[in-house]
Design an enzyme around this catalytic site. Structure first.
Site, PDB file in Angstrom:
ATOM      1  N   THR A  32       0.981  -1.194  -0.379  1.00  0.00           N
ATOM      2  CA  THR A  32       0.486   0.074  -0.174  1.00  0.00           C
ATOM      3  C   THR A  32       1.255   1.295  -0.006  1.00  0.00           C
ATOM      4  O   THR A  32       0.328   2.084  -0.260  1.00  0.00           O
ATOM      5  CB  THR A  32      -1.059  -0.166   0.669  1.00  0.00           C
ATOM      6  OG1 THR A  32      -1.900  -0.909   1.286  1.00  0.00           O
ATOM      7  CG2 THR A  32      -1.720   1.383   1.472  1.00  0.00           C
ATOM      8  N   TYR A  39      -8.708   0.789  -3.851  1.00  0.00           N
ATOM      9  CA  TYR A  39      -6.628   1.348  -4.681  1.00  0.00           C
ATOM     10  C   TYR A  39      -5.740  -0.233  -4.548  1.00  0.00           C
ATOM     11  O   TYR A  39      -6.472  -1.142  -3.753  1.00  0.00           O
ATOM     12  CB  TYR A  39      -6.446   2.696  -3.302  1.00  0.00           C
ATOM     13  CG  TYR A  39      -5.391   1.298  -2.831  1.00  0.00           C
ATOM     14  CD1 TYR A  39      -6.375   1.087  -0.876  1.00  0.00           C
ATOM     15  CD2 TYR A  39      -4.376   0.950  -2.626  1.00  0.00           C
ATOM     16  CE1 TYR A  39      -6.510   0.427   0.135  1.00  0.00           C
ATOM     17  CE2 TYR A  39      -3.932  -0.208  -1.114  1.00  0.00           C
ATOM     18  CZ  TYR A  39      -5.079  -0.605   0.185  1.00  0.00           C
ATOM     19  OH  TYR A  39      -4.415  -0.751   0.810  1.00  0.00           O
ATOM     20  N   THR A  84       1.575  -4.410   4.328  1.00  0.00           N
ATOM     21  CA  THR A  84       1.766  -4.251   5.272  1.00  0.00           C
ATOM     22  C   THR A  84       0.829  -5.766   6.202  1.00  0.00           C
ATOM     23  O   THR A  84       1.041  -6.443   7.155  1.00  0.00           O
ATOM     24  CB  THR A  84       0.659  -3.002   6.257  1.00  0.00           C
ATOM     25  OG1 THR A  84      -0.627  -3.345   5.617  1.00  0.00           O
ATOM     26  CG2 THR A  84       1.700  -1.821   6.226  1.00  0.00           C
ATOM     27  N   ASP A  85       0.213  -6.608   5.305  1.00  0.00           N
ATOM     28  CA  ASP A  85      -0.296  -8.038   5.541  1.00  0.00           C
ATOM     29  C   ASP A  85       0.348  -9.052   5.998  1.00  0.00           C
ATOM     30  O   ASP A  85      -0.010  -9.798   6.844  1.00  0.00           O
ATOM     31  CB  ASP A  85      -0.923  -8.164   4.038  1.00  0.00           C
ATOM     32  CG  ASP A  85      -2.949  -7.545   3.465  1.00  0.00           C
ATOM     33  OD1 ASP A  85      -2.620  -6.181   4.637  1.00  0.00           O
ATOM     34  OD2 ASP A  85      -3.592  -7.947   2.174  1.00  0.00           O
ATOM     35  N   LYS A 136       0.286  -7.605  13.090  1.00  0.00           N
ATOM     36  CA  LYS A 136      -0.478  -6.176  12.744  1.00  0.00           C
ATOM     37  C   LYS A 136      -1.690  -6.633  13.803  1.00  0.00           C
ATOM     38  O   LYS A 136      -2.132  -7.445  13.922  1.00  0.00           O
ATOM     39  CB  LYS A 136      -0.603  -6.406  10.771  1.00  0.00           C
ATOM     40  CG  LYS A 136      -1.822  -5.639  10.202  1.00  0.00           C
ATOM     41  CD  LYS A 136      -2.034  -5.428   8.742  1.00  0.00           C
ATOM     42  CE  LYS A 136      -3.316  -4.926   8.125  1.00  0.00           C
ATOM     43  NZ  LYS A 136      -2.975  -5.065   7.138  1.00  0.00           N
ATOM     44  N   GLU A 189      -2.662 -29.153  28.930  1.00  0.00           N
ATOM     45  CA  GLU A 189      -3.654 -29.671  28.616  1.00  0.00           C
ATOM     46  C   GLU A 189      -3.465 -30.423  27.349  1.00  0.00           C
ATOM     47  O   GLU A 189      -4.024 -31.634  27.339  1.00  0.00           O
ATOM     48  CB  GLU A 189      -4.891 -28.355  28.295  1.00  0.00           C
ATOM     49  CG  GLU A 189      -5.754 -27.925  29.636  1.00  0.00           C
ATOM     50  CD  GLU A 189      -6.969 -27.572  28.880  1.00  0.00           C
ATOM     51  OE1 GLU A 189      -7.467 -28.460  28.411  1.00  0.00           O
ATOM     52  OE2 GLU A 189      -7.024 -26.394  28.074  1.00  0.00           O
TER      53      GLU A 189
END
Ligand code: ASP
Length: 352
Positions: free
Chosen positions: A36, A49, A115-116, A188, A308
């Site tokens: 981006t 976009y 950023t993903d 993120k 567990e």
């Protein structure tokens, strides 16, 4: 005549002064991958976009202040939205950074990135890049065409971080929205906000303010960090991530077994807990030599050993503080070296 001589002398002094300044600034190499930060949209106020449209040269032109901080060279490596990031690009990026940082003429690296999957790339690089020179990832939440785009300041801040001698030996860092984060702990946390990144278990290692980086956390002991060589690697072993939830069906794991996967990360519930119907399928995976890592879909806290789930009984690995997407990265790299689950557990224990 006299005037002319004076003018020539002044021009020469200016040139010498400029070249001294140039020589004093660190050389920061910027590798651009898209995202981006390089996004472009028809409206400056809309959310529609396309990522990875703008070349790094144009992004740098938009921030001339960077030249006062460092001598920068920008190169486009790929131009993708980071949702399309893949193992081959990671290998390419790691090799390129290893090459560049072995040269005396490069002092630091900045990687522009979507950023993903930024945290996954940062973590992969932290395990495969062998340098004390700063390596800093940066992106943006708003495209370059947006009103109040966050990319220009983020890019400036990333160069500030990369250019600082204080960043040497700090491993791979992420610089976003004024925060500086370590690759192992950053994640993120918000899908749309400019304050998108955080490190729930550790916090930021520092921040950038008024063109200076300030570190809050002391330098970690660099010898403790894991390193995997990617020099001769053509590809990475395949590792799948399966997501746990109420009523989860075993066929999601059955589909993975027998499909060439060498590892499974199970994003379990709570402390990496596994549904009773999934457990026998994961045991079958172990019988077939597939490494099983238990992680958690919960955003903070460790997936700890032998709570567990009796890991020793099943030969499962607990991911400690690594979330599923980073556990996958470490497992892929670990599998390039060993398929001994106990050794792999020792690698994960570095992240407690
Ligand atoms: N989808 C974009 C990417 O990761 C989002 C961003 O960069 O913020 O490339």
């Amino acid at each position: 005549m006299m005037k002319r001589a004076l003018f020539t002398a002044a021009a020469m002094l200016l040139m010498i002064f400029t070249s001294v300044l140039w020589a004093q600034r660190p050389n920061v190499y910027i590798l651009a991958t898209g995202g981006t930060i390089a996004g472009s949209g028809a409206s400056s106020v809309g959310t529609n976009y396309t990522a990875g449209q703008v070349e790094i040269a144009s992004l740098l032109d938009a921030v001339p202040q960077i030249k006062e901080v460092a001598n920068v060279v920008g190169r486009q490596l790929v131009r993708i939205g980071s949702q399309d990031m893949d193992d081959a690009t990671w290998l390419l990026l790691a090799r390129r950074i290893n090459e560049l940082t072995s040269s005396d003429s490069v002092d630091a690296i900045v990687v522009t990135h979507g950023t993903d999957t930024m945290e996954e790339t940062a973590f992969f690089l932290s395990l495969t890049v062998g340098t004390k020179k700063p390596v800093v990832l940066v992106g943006a939440m708003r495209p370059s065409t947006a009103l109040s785009a966050d990319g220009p300041l983020n890019l400036y801040n990333a160069v500030v971080v990369a250019a600082s001698p204080q960043s040497v030996g700090r491993g791979v860092l992420v610089a976003m929205n004024g925060g500086v984060y370590s690759a192992a702990t950053v994640t993120k946390m918000h899908t749309t906000n400019v304050e998108a990144f955080g490190a729930p278990d550790a916090g930021a290692v520092g921040y950038v303010l008024n063109g200076e980086v300030h570190y809050i956390l002391p330098l970690e002991h660099p010898d403790d960090s894991l390193h995997f060589s990617v020099a001769g690697l053509e590809a990475l072993p395949r590792v799948a991530v399966a997501y746990g939830h109420a009523g989860v069906s075993p066929d999601i794991i059955e589909a993975v077994i027998g499909s060439g996967y060498k590892g499974i990360v199970y994003a379990g519930v709570g402390n990496g807990n596994i549904h009773k119907d999934i457990l026998p399928v994961l045991e079958e995976a172990r019988r077939r030599g597939i490494i099983v890592v238990r992680s958690s879909r919960v955003p903070s806290g460790p997936t700890s050993l032998d709570n567990e789930v009796d890991d020793a009984r099943y030969g499962f690995v607990a991911s400690q503080l690594l979330p599923p997407q980073k556990a996958r990265v470490l497992l892929m790299l670990a599998l390039t070296r060993t398929d001994d689950w106990q050794q792999i557990q020792r690698y994960f224990n570095e992240y407690r």
